[in-house]
Design an enzyme around this catalytic site. Structure first.
Site, PDB file in Angstrom:
ATOM      1  N   HIS A  10      18.413-108.846 -54.133  1.00 58.97           N
ATOM      2  CA  HIS A  10      18.628-110.143 -54.798  1.00 58.97           C
ATOM      3  C   HIS A  10      20.099-110.499 -54.954  1.00 58.97           C
ATOM      4  O   HIS A  10      20.484-111.267 -55.848  1.00 58.97           O
ATOM      5  CB  HIS A  10      17.959-110.133 -56.175  1.00 58.97           C
ATOM      6  CG  HIS A  10      17.265-111.428 -56.497  1.00 58.97           C
ATOM      7  ND1 HIS A  10      17.932-112.595 -56.772  1.00 58.97           N
ATOM      8  CD2 HIS A  10      15.942-111.744 -56.595  1.00 58.97           C
ATOM      9  CE1 HIS A  10      17.067-113.561 -57.036  1.00 58.97           C
ATOM     10  NE2 HIS A  10      15.856-113.073 -56.916  1.00 58.97           N
ATOM     11  N   HIS A  57      10.389-117.344 -47.314  1.00 62.88           N
ATOM     12  CA  HIS A  57      10.660-117.230 -48.747  1.00 62.88           C
ATOM     13  C   HIS A  57       9.894-118.330 -49.471  1.00 62.88           C
ATOM     14  O   HIS A  57       9.907-119.478 -49.054  1.00 62.88           O
ATOM     15  CB  HIS A  57      12.167-117.401 -48.964  1.00 62.88           C
ATOM     16  CG  HIS A  57      12.619-117.332 -50.376  1.00 62.88           C
ATOM     17  ND1 HIS A  57      12.919-118.454 -51.124  1.00 62.88           N
ATOM     18  CD2 HIS A  57      12.849-116.274 -51.189  1.00 62.88           C
ATOM     19  CE1 HIS A  57      13.326-118.092 -52.325  1.00 62.88           C
ATOM     20  NE2 HIS A  57      13.286-116.773 -52.396  1.00 62.88           N
TER      21      HIS A  57
END
Length: 381
Positions: free
Chosen positions: A185, A284
């Site tokens: 992340h 995503h």
């Protein structure tokens, strides 16, 4: 057929929808949003809409070229996301006008089911096993988790052990027959990523996502070479030009977001570009129903597709779920962690327009959190 009206709706918990109406009664829906910047994207959609009203909605490629290249200043998350949502809506109209799902217009299906994964968080180690068990019981064969919370720029042994321990806890529940993907992340510095990737190898992650922030693309090749763990990235890349250096660096899994990377038109091209480099597509999608529907249309028509992210039950969806805005939520029913090919026209979903208009009255002001280290210095993510 001509476009007569374009509207946008701020929809809780953190989404923006757009509605494109035509003079022949066909309506297309899109999801143009940057998480935490929905109001900025809404303004961009309003400006770009001036190029579309009065035009034939079926000239999708021509519209995409004008929307992306018609101005002197181009690209970036806000403009690319505005184009993405409008592009989704145009494809939705095209499918509805012809009475077929979008993937039929993209060359037809190459599979009948799409594998998906579920989120299990990862910030709190004590919750990992419980969440992993819950998703296994729900039938999912793959999960994704955060590797860590905040980490020191150069982590000590305890922090490194915590990351490995988190992933090991998930692997213990999943066993050898299921997959765990690990999302760094952008929270992990380059030195920490170099340390962690080889240590994760025995746990065989499906991939490690965004090992460094996309601005550090020059470091990605050395991370690819540091271990045999497949590297994934792309949620903060917005075009095939952005993806090219990632593929050249050896990224194995491309993760464009259908609400950020220019919509169906551009993600389709990114997938083809990935195939040239032997990379796979895993869109995503921690967003709403229109973004997921668009992702699936691409997935069903893409040979080098790997797996689909979806956000049902994700912690971001506080107070509202993406199923709340659909007339028939069963289109997103998962069986054994897979979703069947949608056969409805356009994006394959029917948006509950009344629910969307009512939600827009409330709107939202969701903002990304600001991360800092304990000494109050700023932490990237």
């Amino acid at each position: 057929m001509k476009i007569t009206r374009i509207e946008t709706f701020l929809v809780p918990p953190r989404w923006l929808f757009c509605r494109v109406e035509t003079d022949e009664g066909h309506v297309g829906w899109g999801e143009p949003v940057v998480e935490g910047r929905a109001h900025s994207v809404r303004a961009a959609v309003g400006e770009i809409a001036e190029l579309l009203v009065g035009a034939d909605p079926l000239r999708i490629e021509d519209h995409w070229q004008v929307m992306t290249k018609g101005g002197f200043y181009r690209g970036g998350p806000v403009l690319a996301s505005a184009v993405a949502g409008l592009d989704q809506a145009l494809w939705d109209i095209a499918g509805k006008a012809r009475g077929v799902p979008v993937h039929e217009l993209l060359g037809g299906p190459v599979r009948e089911h799409v594998r998906a994964y579920a989120w299990i968080g990862g910030d709190e180690p004590g919750e990992i096993k419980e969440e992993a068990r819950r998703q296994v019981e729900a039938g999912f064969s793959a999960v994704k988790m955060n590797a860590s919370g905040r980490m020191s720029p150069i982590a000590g042994p305890g922090e490194i052990d915590e990351v490995i321990g988190r992933v090991a806890a998930a692997r213990e529940v999943l066993g050898p027959g299921r997959d765990v993907a690990v999302d760094f992340h952008g929270r992990v510095s380059y030195p920490n990523a170099r340390r962690l990737l080889p240590l994760l190898e025995p746990l065989t992650p499906l991939f490690v996502e965004e090992p460094v922030v996309p601005e550090s693309m020059s470091q990605v090749r050395s991370l690819v070479e540091a271990s045999n763990v497949p590297i994934a990235m792309g949620e903060r890349l917005y075009s095939r030009w952005d993806f090219l250096p990632a593929f050249q660096a050896g990224v194995a899994v491309a993760q464009p977001d259908l609400s950020h990377a220019g919509g169906i038109s551009e993600v389709r091209r990114i997938a083809a570009q990935a195939e040239v480099f032997g990379a796979l597509l895993a869109p995503h999608c921690p967003l709403g129903p229109i973004s997921l529907a668009s992702s699936l249309q691409v997935a069903f028509a893409t040979p080098n597709f790997l797996i689909q992210e979806q956000s049902i039950g994700i912690h971001y969806n506080d107070g509202n779920e993406l199923l709340d805005y659909l007339v028939d939520p069963s289109v997103f029913a998962f069986t054994d962690g897979r979703i069947s090919r949608p056969t409805g026209p356009g994006l394959g979903i029917v948006v509950d327009e009344a629910a969307v208009r009512e939600a827009d009255k409330q709107g939202h002001t969701w903002r990304s959190p600001i991360w800092r280290y304990p000494d109050r210095s700023f932490a990237e993510w």
